[in-house]
Structures are given as structure tokens and as C-alpha cells.
Design a protein around this motif. Structure first.
Motif, mmCIF file in Angstrom:
data_model
loop_
_atom_site.group_PDB
_atom_site.id
_atom_site.type_symbol
_atom_site.label_atom_id
_atom_site.label_comp_id
_atom_site.label_asym_id
_atom_site.label_seq_id
_atom_site.Cartn_x
_atom_site.Cartn_y
_atom_site.Cartn_z
ATOM 1 N N ARG A 49 -2.217 1.222 -4.283
ATOM 2 C CA ARG A 49 -2.300 1.707 -5.660
ATOM 3 C C ARG A 49 -1.677 3.085 -5.818
ATOM 4 O O ARG A 49 -1.163 3.414 -6.879
ATOM 5 N N SER A 51 0.975 4.006 -4.424
ATOM 6 C CA SER A 51 2.429 3.872 -4.528
ATOM 7 C C SER A 51 2.846 2.995 -5.709
ATOM 8 O O SER A 51 4.019 2.850 -5.986
ATOM 9 N N ASN A 52 1.878 2.401 -6.398
ATOM 10 C CA ASN A 52 2.184 1.560 -7.574
ATOM 11 C C ASN A 52 1.294 1.955 -8.743
ATOM 12 O O ASN A 52 0.610 1.110 -9.325
ATOM 13 N N LEU A 55 1.721 0.008 -12.175
ATOM 14 C CA LEU A 55 1.337 -1.395 -12.059
ATOM 15 C C LEU A 55 -0.191 -1.505 -11.959
ATOM 16 O O LEU A 55 -0.811 -2.369 -12.581
ATOM 17 N N THR A 56 -0.813 -0.601 -11.185
ATOM 18 C CA THR A 56 -2.263 -0.585 -11.046
ATOM 19 C C THR A 56 -2.900 -0.378 -12.398
ATOM 20 O O THR A 56 -3.836 -1.085 -12.785
ATOM 21 N N ASN A 205 0.707 -9.727 -8.508
ATOM 22 C CA ASN A 205 1.309 -8.468 -8.050
ATOM 23 C C ASN A 205 0.413 -7.852 -6.971
ATOM 24 O O ASN A 205 -0.641 -8.404 -6.644
ATOM 25 N N GLN B 95 6.713 3.112 -5.481
ATOM 26 C CA GLN B 95 7.490 2.023 -6.044
ATOM 27 C C GLN B 95 7.863 2.461 -7.457
ATOM 28 O O GLN B 95 7.048 3.080 -8.139
ATOM 29 N N PRO B 97 8.150 2.419 -11.392
ATOM 30 C CA PRO B 97 7.288 1.728 -12.350
ATOM 31 C C PRO B 97 7.936 0.419 -12.767
ATOM 32 O O PRO B 97 9.169 0.334 -12.828
ATOM 33 N N PRO B 98 7.133 -0.616 -13.019
ATOM 34 C CA PRO B 98 7.721 -1.917 -13.364
ATOM 35 C C PRO B 98 8.523 -1.824 -14.655
ATOM 36 O O PRO B 98 8.145 -1.111 -15.574
#
Lengths: 273, 107
Positions: A49, A51-52, A55-56, A205, B95, B97-98
Motif C-alpha cells: 500500500r 507503493s500504491n 490504488l489503495t 488489484n 507505482q 497512480p493508476p
């Protein structure tokens, strides 16, 4: 009572206390290994989370925190009934012990049913709407988590569960899928055809992989606990646990409280923060 | 005997009430914007308080021998080492962001 008998009685009592502590220590070592088991998942979750973050954030917003909060309360109540059960065991109150163990098992089952409802709502949430135009099927709306998978309004759906778009009846299945339903879709983002599992699941995901992994393994621990609780209730009703030999009940209690503690941490880190 | 009996049950009920209240507090606190880090820290503090209550009273660590406390605390030390070992990974493998594309156009 003669002096010798009194001494013998005291030694016997000392014996069961020592035995009791030994059994408890063994249980705590097992729980220590269980803590490390969940630490692995929680550690992976922290890295994933961090690193994302985006998205989280968008995935977490889709979770039903009220169902989870209700479930937290259910587990806390079950911890109370379990603590009272161990207390009843130490007093030799057989009927009360069996009853409280049964109530604890029922609360654990309630937790699992709510979890099932929550999972099912995720599995059947496709996040896209579609319409038919000249015999072909196009996406008209896509929620953020589907957009994050590369789906955009206007993408063409070529197949649903292996049935070609032209031969499909209604589009109900696409908008309200069952677990395991798939589509073949040509996404404009890369122009490629993708086979895609519908619904929100571990495949959606990295956040949902972690979510289903952590809550799933916790759920399995609850399930195991419920089975053992039911057996213990039966044995208790049969009088297997006199007030000097109830360490089994106490260890079942330790396990059950541990499962509660794991949820006490999972609830905020997965649903709230 | 009976007084001790009542005292124990009362303790359990108090712990249960505290846990229920803390659950409510943690849900409400998550709705208040304290900054990302602030919310995470507060949520974790409340969770640690709840876990401590369960361990001390429901799991009897408060009344048990010291050896059990050591057995219970040791894995927490290991957990901290684990998190520390992951430090190089935390927050460094960002990563992007989407890509959500343009917002849905009004029809």
C-alpha cells in the motif's frame, strides 16, 4: 482431614496448577507462531500500500466499513462470552460453560455469515455497464477500479463466458456477474484483446489481493475456532472439564481471543486508515 | 469466593464496554481528517489499546506468570524487526497512480 491428607491435597493442587501453566505456555508459543504468520501478510500489505497509495485509496473507499464495524462488535461480544466461559469452567459450572461456549460459536458463525455477505457483494460487483449497438456490445460506464484495469467507456466486449457477443441474450450477466465470470474485451488504452475476470476479487488489484488474503486467512481461523468451540461445548456438557482440569477450555479461549486481536488490527488497517 | 466471582465478571464487562466504545471511536476518528499520517497513527494507537485490553484481561496476562508475558511479547519484537527490515522497500518502489482516463463524458 488428617495432616497427611491435607498435604497430599495441597500437592495435588500444586500439580494441576503447574500442568495448567505448562499447557498455557505451549499455547502461547503456538500463538507466537500465529502472530508471525499474520505479520508476514501485514508486512506485505504495508509495502504494497505504501507503493500504491492511490490504488489503495480508491479500493479502500469501496469497502463496506459498517459491515466490518458490526463484525468487530460481534467478535468483541464473543470474546466476552469466551472469557465468561473460562470463568465458569474454573468454578465448575458445567451447564453455564457449555451454554457460553455455544453462544461464542454462534457469534463466530455470525461473523462468518457477514463476511460471506461482504465477499459476495464484492464478487458480484462488475463496475461496468454495457449496451448493445448493431449486434456488438460496448462498455458505457466504468467505475474507477475498472478504469485502473484499463477499461474505458467505448471499449468493445467480444465475449462473455466464452459466448460471442452476437449470440448473447441479455447483458445482465455482464453488469451483475457471478463468481468466476469472464469477458473478452478490446481495450482502447492499449488496443489489445484481454481476457478479464469480472467482479471484485483477489485478481482485481494488489490491494484486493492483500484484502482477500488477510481477511480470508483470518476467516479460516474463525472457522477453525467455531468447530473447536462446538466440540468443546459438547465435551463440557458431558462433564469432561472438572474445575481442576479445564486447561483445554482455557487454551481454546486464548486462541479465540487471539483471533479477536488479529481482527482488532485488520479492521482499521484494511477498512479505515 | 462469591465476591471475587462478581469482581471478575464485573472486570470482564468493563473491558467489553471499553472495547465497544473504542471501536466506535476508531470508526468516528477515521472520518475526521487528521492528515494521512495522523489518521494512521491514531487508528493504530486505538488498535494497540484494544489489543492490550484483550491480552491483559481476557487472556489473563495481567494475572499470569511473567514467562507467559515474555512468550507473548517476544513475537511483537520480531514483528518490529520484520518491519524494520522492510524499511528499504517501504515507500521507495512507488507505482505510478493508476490511469483512470478522462472523467465520464455527460451524454
Amino acid at each position: 482431614m488428617s495432616h497427611a491428607e491435607a498435604v497430599h491435597g495441597a500437592v495435588a493442587q500444586e500439580d494441576w496448577r503447574v500442568e495448567h501453566n505448562r499447557a498455557k505456555f505451549g499455547m502461547w508459543l503456538f500463538l507466537a507462531s500465529e502472530i508471525m504468520f499474520f505479520s508476514g501478510y501485514i508486512g506485505a500489505y504495508i509495502v504494497l500500500r505504501s507503493s500504491n497509495a492511490e490504488l489503495t485509496h480508491l479500493s479502500q473507499a469501496m469497502l463496506n466499513k459498517w459491515l466490518a464495524a458490526g463484525n468487530t462488535l460481534v467478535l468483541i461480544i464473543s470474546s466476552l462470552t469466551m472469557a465468561l466461559a473460562v470463568h465458569a469452567a474454573s468454578k465448575g459450572e458445567r451447564g453455564k460453560l457449555a451454554g457460553l461456549l455455544l453462544v461464542t460459536a454462534l457469534l463466530g458463525t455470525t461473523f462468518l455469515v457477514v463476511k460471506g455477505i461482504e465477499y459476495n457483494a464484492k464478487f458480484t460487483h462488475s463496475g461496468i455497464k454495457a449496451e448493445r449497438r448493431e449486434g456488438r456490445i460496448f462498455v458505457t460506464e466504468a467505475e474507477d477500479f475498472m478504469r485502473a484495469r484499463g477499461v474505458r467507456p467505448g471499449d468493445e466486449i467480444l465475449e462473455f463466458n466464452g459466448v460471442e457477443a452476437g449470440k448473447l441474450g441479455d447483458l445482465q450477466g455482464i453488469e451483475h456477474p457471478h463468481l468466476g465470470d469472464t469477458i473478452k474485451i478490446r481495450t482502447q488504452t492499449d488496443g489489445e484483446v484481454h481476457q478479464m475476470k469480472l467482479g471484485v476479487g483477489p485478481w482485481t488489484n494488489v490491494f484486493y489481493s492483500a484484502y482477500f488474503c488477510m481477511t480470508g486467512f483470518h476467516g479460516l481461523h474463525v472457522l477453525g475456532g467455531v468447530v473447536v468451540l462446538l466440540l468443546t461445548a459438547l465435551w463440557a456438557a458431558a462433564g469432561k472439564f472438572p474445575p481442576t482440569r479445564f486447561m483445554f477450555v482455557e487454551n481454546v479461549g486464548l486462541y479465540w481471543h487471539f483471533v479477536d486481536i488479529v481482527w482488532i488490527f485488520l479492521f482499521p488497517i484494511v477498512y479505515l486508515i | 469466593m462469591s465476591a471475587e466471582h462478581g469482581a471478575m465478571v464485573r472486570t470482564y464487562l468493563c473491558v467489553f464496554l471499553a472495547l465497544a466504545v473504542l471501536t466506535g471511536v476508531t470508526v468516528m476518528a477515521s472520518g475526521v481528517d487528521l492528515g494521512r499520517a495522523g489518521n494512521i497513527v491514531l487508528g493504530l494507537i486505538i488498535a494497540v489499546c484494544k489489543a492490550t485490553l484483550v491480552a491483559l484481561f481476557f487472556m489473563h496476562l495481567k494475572y499470569d506468570e511473567r514467562a507467559l508475558l515474555v512468550a507473548a511479547l517476544f513475537p511483537l519484537l520480531l514483528f518490529l524487526i520484520l518491519v524494520f527490515a522492510m524499511m528499504p522497500d517501504i515507500g521507495t518502489n512507488f507505482q505510478p497512480p493508476p490511469d483512470l482516463g478522462p472523467p465520464a463524458s455527460p451524454k
